[in-house]
Design a protein around this motif. Structure first.
Motif, PDB file in Angstrom:
ATOM      1  N   HIS A   1       0.792  -1.228   0.000  1.00 33.20           N
ATOM      2  CA  HIS A   1       0.000   0.000   0.000  1.00 33.20           C
ATOM      3  C   HIS A   1       0.823   1.276   0.000  1.00 33.20           C
ATOM      4  CE1 HIS A   1      -3.391  -2.607   0.661  1.00 33.20           C
ATOM      5  NE2 HIS A   1      -2.799  -3.111   1.732  1.00 33.20           N
ATOM      6  N   GLY A   2       2.131   1.167  -0.090  1.00 35.53           N
ATOM      7  CA  GLY A   2       2.973   2.357  -0.089  1.00 35.53           C
ATOM      8  C   GLY A   2       2.658   3.256  -1.276  1.00 35.53           C
ATOM      9  N   ARG A   3       2.743   4.542  -1.058  1.00 36.74           N
ATOM     10  CA  ARG A   3       2.393   5.503  -2.099  1.00 36.74           C
ATOM     11  C   ARG A   3       3.453   5.571  -3.199  1.00 36.74           C
ATOM     12  NH1 ARG A   3       0.614  11.778  -1.066  1.00 36.74           N
ATOM     13  NH2 ARG A   3       0.166  12.234  -3.249  1.00 36.74           N
ATOM     14  N   TYR A   4       4.709   5.476  -2.799  1.00 38.57           N
ATOM     15  CA  TYR A   4       5.803   5.674  -3.745  1.00 38.57           C
ATOM     16  C   TYR A   4       6.552   4.368  -4.024  1.00 38.57           C
ATOM     17  CZ  TYR A   4       4.870  10.519  -2.629  1.00 38.57           C
ATOM     18  OH  TYR A   4       4.246  11.732  -2.455  1.00 38.57           O
ATOM     19  N   VAL A   5       7.045   4.253  -5.244  1.00 40.59           N
ATOM     20  CA  VAL A   5       7.783   3.063  -5.664  1.00 40.59           C
ATOM     21  C   VAL A   5       8.997   2.835  -4.766  1.00 40.59           C
ATOM     22  CG1 VAL A   5       9.157   2.056  -7.533  1.00 40.59           C
ATOM     23  CG2 VAL A   5       6.997   3.185  -8.051  1.00 40.59           C
TER      24      VAL A   5
END
Length: 88
Positions: free
Chosen positions: A25-29
């Protein structure tokens, strides 16, 4: 860096849960990739149930992550750990 800290230096369910949440669920790669790195470290140390859960998550990310870079990284992590004999 946080993935390395959680994967390499924390043990137990709390670290594994945090890494799973960040990987899925992390926003950034960059954050998701760091979490994958930590999960891969946990894979080398975990019990058989944890190894199966991590392996299944890597497969899911390899198939469904929105980033082609992360899909490739997860695929490579599966291959590395299959070769090393650490997959669940």
């Amino acid at each position: 860096m946080a993935g390395h800290l959680l994967g390499g230096h924390w043990q137990g369910k709390e670290a594994l849960d945090a890494l799973k949440t960040a990987a899925l669920h992390g926003r950034y790669v960059a954050g998701r990739k760091s979490a994958l790195y930590g999960l891969e470290e946990q894979l080398a140390k975990g019990n058989s149930r944890e190894k199966v859960a991590i392996t299944n998550m890597l497969k899911e990310i390899a198939s469904h992550d929105r980033s082609c870079t992360l899909r490739g990284y997860a695929t490579q992590a599966i291959a590395r750990n299959r070769t090393a004999g650490t997959l669940g």
